[in-house]
Design a protein around this motif. Structure first.
Motif, mmCIF file in Angstrom:
data_model
loop_
_atom_site.group_PDB
_atom_site.id
_atom_site.type_symbol
_atom_site.label_atom_id
_atom_site.label_comp_id
_atom_site.label_asym_id
_atom_site.label_seq_id
_atom_site.Cartn_x
_atom_site.Cartn_y
_atom_site.Cartn_z
ATOM 1 N N UNK A 5 0.830 -1.192 0.000
ATOM 2 C CA UNK A 5 0.000 0.000 0.000
ATOM 3 C C UNK A 5 0.868 1.246 0.000
ATOM 4 N N UNK A 6 0.331 2.347 -0.512
ATOM 5 C CA UNK A 6 1.073 3.606 -0.492
ATOM 6 C C UNK A 6 0.887 4.340 0.826
ATOM 7 N N UNK A 7 0.024 3.833 1.694
ATOM 8 C CA UNK A 7 -0.193 4.497 2.979
ATOM 9 C C UNK A 7 1.062 4.379 3.846
ATOM 10 N N UNK A 8 1.296 5.416 4.644
ATOM 11 C CA UNK A 8 2.412 5.433 5.602
ATOM 12 C C UNK A 8 1.805 5.616 6.980
ATOM 13 N N UNK A 9 1.719 4.529 7.740
ATOM 14 C CA UNK A 9 1.000 4.633 9.011
ATOM 15 C C UNK A 9 1.296 3.411 9.862
ATOM 16 N N UNK A 10 0.707 3.392 11.024
ATOM 17 C CA UNK A 10 0.787 2.255 11.921
ATOM 18 C C UNK A 10 -0.335 2.345 12.925
ATOM 19 N N UNK A 11 -0.693 1.231 13.531
ATOM 20 C CA UNK A 11 -1.735 1.237 14.552
ATOM 21 C C UNK A 11 -1.540 0.048 15.471
ATOM 22 N N UNK A 12 -2.089 0.224 16.683
ATOM 23 C CA UNK A 12 -2.162 -0.874 17.641
ATOM 24 C C UNK A 12 -3.615 -1.011 18.058
ATOM 25 N N UNK A 13 -4.164 -2.203 17.974
ATOM 26 C CA UNK A 13 -5.569 -2.440 18.311
ATOM 27 C C UNK A 13 -5.667 -3.523 19.363
ATOM 28 N N UNK A 14 -6.708 -3.423 20.158
ATOM 29 C CA UNK A 14 -7.000 -4.449 21.162
ATOM 30 C C UNK A 14 -8.410 -4.964 20.918
#
Length: 949
Positions: free
Chosen positions: A88-97
């Motif tokens: 993907x061209x997206x630049x990101x990150x996440x943490x989910x619970x």
């Protein structure tokens, strides 16, 4: 004790109500990817096989981050799974619970600071893991036993402000390295401008936003809140607060109570104190004389004028964005200050716009027709003279195009799924690749700019920082002009013997000049808060640039006059970021990532591994997929690739003392999406038996299968969505002791349904009620082909149109619906919308119209204590009409319905937040006058938007 029980009950019910918001997926990766994994004691990294080398490097980075990343919170978390999205061209990150995982989007952005992208992601997102895992560890065992992982997600969402989570993560990335956003001048420029020129907003406005004014986001507010509090009360204070919230989840006031115990102030009082001090600090910064002047139009509201390019004859090409309008390219007349729209682009990827010689070039986002994590970008070139655009599809990750003066060539930055970065020169008409360049250290090229037809300036970012380079296409030589450092340099351009670029050497982004012969560096601009987008105009005699103010970016003009510049020795500069240096000193550790990659063992990861990974459960039947909650028990699962989600449980009817086993499974790993739901057990209803209304139960089996194909497209300012779907529903009723029911009801029931949904929408501004232009069409057909019961068929067509109003941000919405049934005895639910305030009536045919006019009434930005914060009040005036026709048989008589019904009135609602909760609530009431019954009818309107979480 009773109060705690009441709070627990409310908490559980809130949890069940928002379950669909917690069990979310970010989308799917391509079905053809072959997955692998690296397992360590602390991480499980799941990645596409094309990311093998970078996955090993990421594992090495994470090993170092684990050692110190949670020290100031006093916690080291348990193992967590990390899912890599590299297409993907997206630049990101996440943490989910619920379910617990980290997801990383590995394509580096063009506006990043002077640090490797994987290092940035690892530090920031790992800090979120520490925060959330700490709360989970501290939670009472009973709550985790009752709810599973969703207990942590619930406590986190209900009690912990978003600014704390993101601000603490920004503090971590700043304190543990020599970079981070706390040392990026552009990161804090908007909040400095607001505090200096306007003053602090109220706590609730700063934390929850506004529709009336631009409010810096929670990352920026959070960095200052978290960092300044650590400065005053020590580095461990937020670990103590998080731990206290985890240990006392039934006390909704614990966050404030603990904070007040440690600081003497609750969060509102602490914010007021810290930001009042910051205002005085920012206001008292001495300013040097500024010789530039504003050439963009004067503003009464927040607007950004960017990428100013001189067209001659007092005209300038710019890009304008605003809270009340979508992004547009304009031609400005500097003499009259008039603005003329020339083009409305689509979703522009950050830092990708360049202009020159009546051409505008930028990169637009394009979704993959099916896979959310396989999107791409296209280069768009707009010719101002002939009003034409061309698109170049050069690959799935293309950024920062710049057109050569000869107009025949284009330089672009590319990245692939292995994180190889190149600068490519392509034909500006066909897209054919002519040359490509890559540094030995695999640096990311940023901000390329042609300096004539024979060389290109660019910034190169690697693991040691940023450097300024010159690329010579004819020879392939890449020459370093300014060595690697942690300073944030960007946007180089050339004029004569001077190379102008933007840098943060003195704590504010300003324009600096590098002499092409002597290599001496001079400070050129004197911005209070920060500049960007330099360009040269008026025959190379002036600079144009975007200068940030509390009302957004202005375009300024500055004469190129070296006699007014001051020389800078960048080797003698000290860090101007006092808070960042203090935070680093508190940590007593700075991460120094080695170039040596640890050879972690790898192994395949099968797509069906963890297919039924259980993450949560509850003493209620929660259908998170269909957003329903009933008494019973439930078990919820979601796999790590976000392709399979399910819920199983027992659904209980308290009134009838009956229940059934139920389960739903969704599979999204193929191009079509599938959903299967099954139920088995008792069911019942009220029936007339021997002239008496009785409760009658029977055994029932249900099976429902649905298949849909969501297809996404976009072009410029419009996006399209097409969803064909088909479904089959089977029910069998049996074993009732009531003869009448056995004769009339028991047996098999089959239903087939087909639908087609088509949507075409123009993007809308932040303040718009509706899109200015848009269309939605939906066609549905249902029938019962086989079985004891033949309910006939029903078909319906619906259309929605959005139209602009005469007034900005007002909107018009028109709805038309038509449906027809083969029999009014079919028991089919209505497919079209009935007038508001009116009960639904059985019919054979129905034709409906609805007209809506919606507009903002007020922007209060006011709070009622801790209870309610109101951002915007809206009014929707409506007129609804429906014409119903049908034949009904009852008591051996035939009744004919042929009548129209009308209601009209208004809906008054407010965009607000309860108890500081981040998810916005749309709350209000409806008053509808029923023309047929000559009666006013009232209703309460309530909706929670969890998409922001």
């Amino acid at each position: 004790m009773r109060s705690k029980v009441a709070i627990l009950f409310f908490t559980l019910m809130l949890c069940f109500k928002i379950s669909d918001a917690q069990y979310f997926t970010t989308g799917q990766d391509r079905a053809g990817i072959k997955w692998k994994q690296i397992n360590t004691f602390h991480y499980q990294i799941i990645y596409p096989n094309t990311f093998e080398k970078e996955a090993r490097r990421l594992a090495t980075i994470l090993r170092e981050v684990y050692k110190v990343g949670g020290n100031s919170l006093g916690h080291k978390p348990e193992q967590i799974s990390i899912l890599i999205h590299n297409e993907t061209i997206k630049s990101n990150g996440l943490v989910a619970w619920a379910p617990k995982r980290m997801e990383l989007y590995t394509t580096p952005p063009q506006d990043g600071y002077a640090q490797d992208w994987l290092e940035q992601l690892a530090i920031h997102e790992y800090r979120h893991v520490v925060q959330i895992d700490k709360i989970q560890e501290e939670l009472p065992g009973l709550l985790k036993l009752i709810l599973g992982e969703q207990a942590t997600a619930l406590v986190l969402g209900a009690y912990i402000p978003t600014w704390l989570l993101e601000g603490d993560a920004v503090v971590a990335e700043t304190a543990l390295t020599q970079t981070g956003r706390g040392r990026q001048a552009s990161f804090l420029q908007d909040i400095k401008a607001q505090l200096s020129d306007i003053g602090p907003y109220s706590y609730y406005k700063a934390a929850l936003g506004s529709y009336k004014h631009y409010v810096p986001n929670h990352y920026k507010m959070g960095y200052l809140m978290v960092g300044k509090t650590r400065e005053k009360f020590g580095k461990n204070i937020w670990g103590d607060v998080l731990g206290s919230v985890g240990r006392n989840p039934f006390n909704p006031w614990n966050f404030d109570n603990k904070l007040k115990k440690l600081t003497g102030r609750n969060k509102v009082q602490l914010y007021d104190t810290l930001f009042s001090e910051l205002r005085e600090e920012y206001k008292n910064v001495p300013q040097e004389k500024d010789y530039s002047y504003v050439v963009s139009p004067r503003k009464s509201t927040y607007k950004n004028y960017r990428y100013g390019f001189d067209l001659g004859n007092e005209r300038m090409l710019v890009m304008r964005s605003a809270l009340n309008d979508i992004t547009k390219f304009l031609v400005l007349d500097r003499a009259s200050r008039d603005e003329k729209k020339v083009f409305v682009p689509g979703s522009i990827i950050s830092e990708s716009v360049s202009m020159g010689d009546n051409l505008i070039c930028w990169v637009e986002y394009r979704p993959h027709y099916r896979w959310e994590h396989a999107d791409n970008s296209v280069v768009v070139i707009y010719n101002l003279k002939n009003d034409r655009t061309i698109e170049l599809n050069l690959g799935n990750k293309v950024f920062a195009p710049t057109i050569a003066p000869d107009r025949k060539r284009l330089a672009v930055v590319t990245s692939d799924e292995r994180n190889n970065h190149q600068l490519k020169i392509v034909n500006a008409t066909s897209g054919e690749e002519l040359r490509s360049f890559q540094t030995k250290d695999r640096a990311l090229f940023m901000s390329p700019h042609w300096e004539g037809n024979h060389s290109i300036l660019a910034v190169a970012q690697n693991r040691k920082g940023k450097r300024l380079v010159r690329i010579i296409p004819s020879t392939g030589e890449i020459k370093t002009l300014i060595d690697n450092s942690r300073w944030d340099i960007k946007k180089p351009i050339r004029s004569g013997n001077w190379i102008f670029y933007v840098a943060n050497y003195h704590g504010v982004d300003n324009i600096y000049a590098l002499h092409n012969v002597t290599n001496r560096i001079f400070k050129v601009s004197q911005s209070r808060f920060g500049v960007t987008d330099p360009s040269v105009g008026r025959g190379n005699s002036v600079l144009f640039y975007s200068d940030y103010t509390s009302k957004g970016y202005d375009i300024r003009e500055l004469a190129i006059d070296p006699s007014k510049w001051s020389e800078v020795n960048i080797n003698e500069l000290k860090s101007p970021y006092r808070l960042a240096e203090l935070l680093t000193k508190q940590e007593n550790n700075q991460l120094d990532f080695s170039d040596t990659i640890v050879p972690f063992p790898t192994e395949p990861y099968k797509r069906l591994d963890d297919a039924l990974k259980v993450h949560s459960w509850a003493p209620a039947y929660i259908d998170a997929i269909n957003q329903t909650v009933k008494p019973g028990i439930s078990l919820l699962t979601q796999n790590k690739l976000n392709t399979i989600s399910s819920n199983f449980g027992f659904e209980y009817d308290v009134d009838r003392n009956i229940g059934k086993l139920a389960g739903t499974v969704q599979y999204n790993g193929w191009i079509p999406k599938f959903e299967v739901t099954g139920k088995i057990g008792k069911d019942g209803g009220k029936y007339w038996v021997d002239n008496q209304l009785e409760d009658i139960n029977w055994n029932q089996r249900e099976l429902e299968v649905n298949m849909s194909l969501p297809l996404r497209f976009s072009r410029h300012s419009y996006s399209q969505l097409i969803i064909p779907s088909v479904g089959w529903e089977y029910k069998r009723w049996e074993n009732s002791s009531t003869p009448q029911l056995k004769r009339n009801v028991l047996g098999d029931y089959n239903l087939l349904r087909y639908s087609l949904y088509i949507q075409n929408m123009q993007k809308q501004s932040y303040q718009d009620m509706y899109p200015n232009w848009g269309q939605i069409f939906k066609f549905t057909y249902k029938h019962t082909p086989k079985g004891i019961f033949d309910y006939g068929n029903i078909w319906a067509g619906q259309a929605v149109g959005y139209f602009p109003s005469l007034f900005r941000n007002h909107g018009i919405k028109v709805y038309v619906g038509y449906q027809e049934k083969s029999s009014t005895l079919s028991n089919y639910s209505e497919l079209i919308q009935f007038p508001r305030g009116m009960s639904k009536l059985m019919n054979d045919r129905a034709l409906a119209y609805q007209l809506n006019y919606k507009f903002p009434l007020a922007y209060p930005d006011a709070n009622i204590g801790k209870l309610l914060y109101v951002k915007r009040v809206k009014v929707n005036m409506f007129y609804d009409y429906i014409d119903l026709k049908g034949d009904f048989a009852s008591n051996d008589r035939l009744y004919v319905l042929d009548k129209d019904f009308t209601t009209y009135g208004a809906e008054i609602t407010a965009d607000c937040h309860w108890f500081g909760f981040a998810a916005p609530i749309d709350l209000g009431f409806r008053m509808a006058y029923d023309k047929n019954e000559e009666e006013m009818k009232w209703g309460v309107l309530f909706n929670i938007n969890f998409s922001v979480l």
